[in-house]
Design an enzyme around this catalytic site. Structure first.
Site, mmCIF file in Angstrom:
data_model
loop_
_atom_site.group_PDB
_atom_site.id
_atom_site.type_symbol
_atom_site.label_atom_id
_atom_site.label_comp_id
_atom_site.label_asym_id
_atom_site.label_seq_id
_atom_site.Cartn_x
_atom_site.Cartn_y
_atom_site.Cartn_z
ATOM 1 C CG ASN A 189 108.757 -26.950 52.584
ATOM 2 O OD1 ASN A 189 107.582 -26.653 52.449
ATOM 3 N ND2 ASN A 189 109.732 -26.395 51.877
ATOM 4 C CB CYS A 235 113.225 -26.442 52.820
ATOM 5 S SG CYS A 235 112.731 -27.554 51.494
ATOM 6 C CG HIS A 236 116.489 -24.710 47.859
ATOM 7 N ND1 HIS A 236 115.132 -24.528 47.640
ATOM 8 C CD2 HIS A 236 117.104 -23.647 47.286
ATOM 9 C CE1 HIS A 236 114.950 -23.413 46.953
ATOM 10 N NE2 HIS A 236 116.131 -22.861 46.726
ATOM 11 C CE1 TYR A 242 117.441 -27.400 58.620
ATOM 12 C CE2 TYR A 242 119.827 -27.683 58.648
ATOM 13 C CZ TYR A 242 118.597 -27.951 58.082
ATOM 14 O OH TYR A 242 118.511 -28.762 56.979
ATOM 15 C CD GLU A 278 117.542 -20.076 45.048
ATOM 16 O OE1 GLU A 278 118.055 -19.634 46.090
ATOM 17 O OE2 GLU A 278 116.423 -20.607 45.022
#
Length: 160
Positions: A116, A124-125, A95, A153
């Site tokens: 979001n 946003c993850h 952030y 990912e």
């Protein structure tokens, strides 16, 4: 076959994923919302394309989405969403890093991430707390869903 939506210019389709049923909303040629409320039965070329890209993402065959997205909200909200779109697949940012780049506070960035409207497609993850600390997630399943997306990912090797 297309079924009319209750909102003019709006269509909605649901897709089953490993993190639950995602519903995609299209308005005037752009995806405007992704949420965990099943019920979309509309069929448009864009919704079909979005469904296929999401399924390919969860199958590990797609690393980025190529869809028209439209974020409704303040200029600050749109700026944070644009910054999240720049985070590469398999990587994370904090952030604070995003806040520094945008000239906002980390708390404002956190609020924008939590608000979001297009999670998963706008990643946003991939946004973490200071020092890479795992933080909350506004989608169904909360932090567990965030962990599942990061694992998919290959991000955050600390997430066993």
């Amino acid at each position: 076959m297309s079924r009319a939506s209750s909102e003019a210019g709006s269509a909605r389709m649901s897709v089953n994923t490993p993190v639950g049923v995602l519903s995609l909303t299209e308005e005037d040629g752009a995806i405007t919302r992704v949420d965990w409320q099943a019920g979309g039965v509309d069929d448009t070329p864009l919704l079909r394309q979005a469904r296929e890209q999401i399924l390919a993402y969860f199958a590990g065959e797609r690393r980025a989405f190529d869809l028209p997205l439209r974020v409704e909200g303040s200029q600050a909200q749109r700026a944070v969403c644009a910054a999240m779109l720049e985070i590469p697949h398999g990587e994370t940012r904090t952030y604070g890093e995003i806040a520094r780049d945008l000239g906002q506070s980390a708390q404002a960035v956190g609020r924008a991430c939590g608000g979001n409207p297009i999670p998963v497609l706008i990643p946003c993850h991939r946004v973490m707390g200071a020092g890479g600390k795992l933080t909350g997630y506004s989608g169904q399943g909360g932090v567990e869903t965030k962990i599942a997306l990061l694992r998919l990912e290959g991000a955050g090797g600390f997430l066993i």
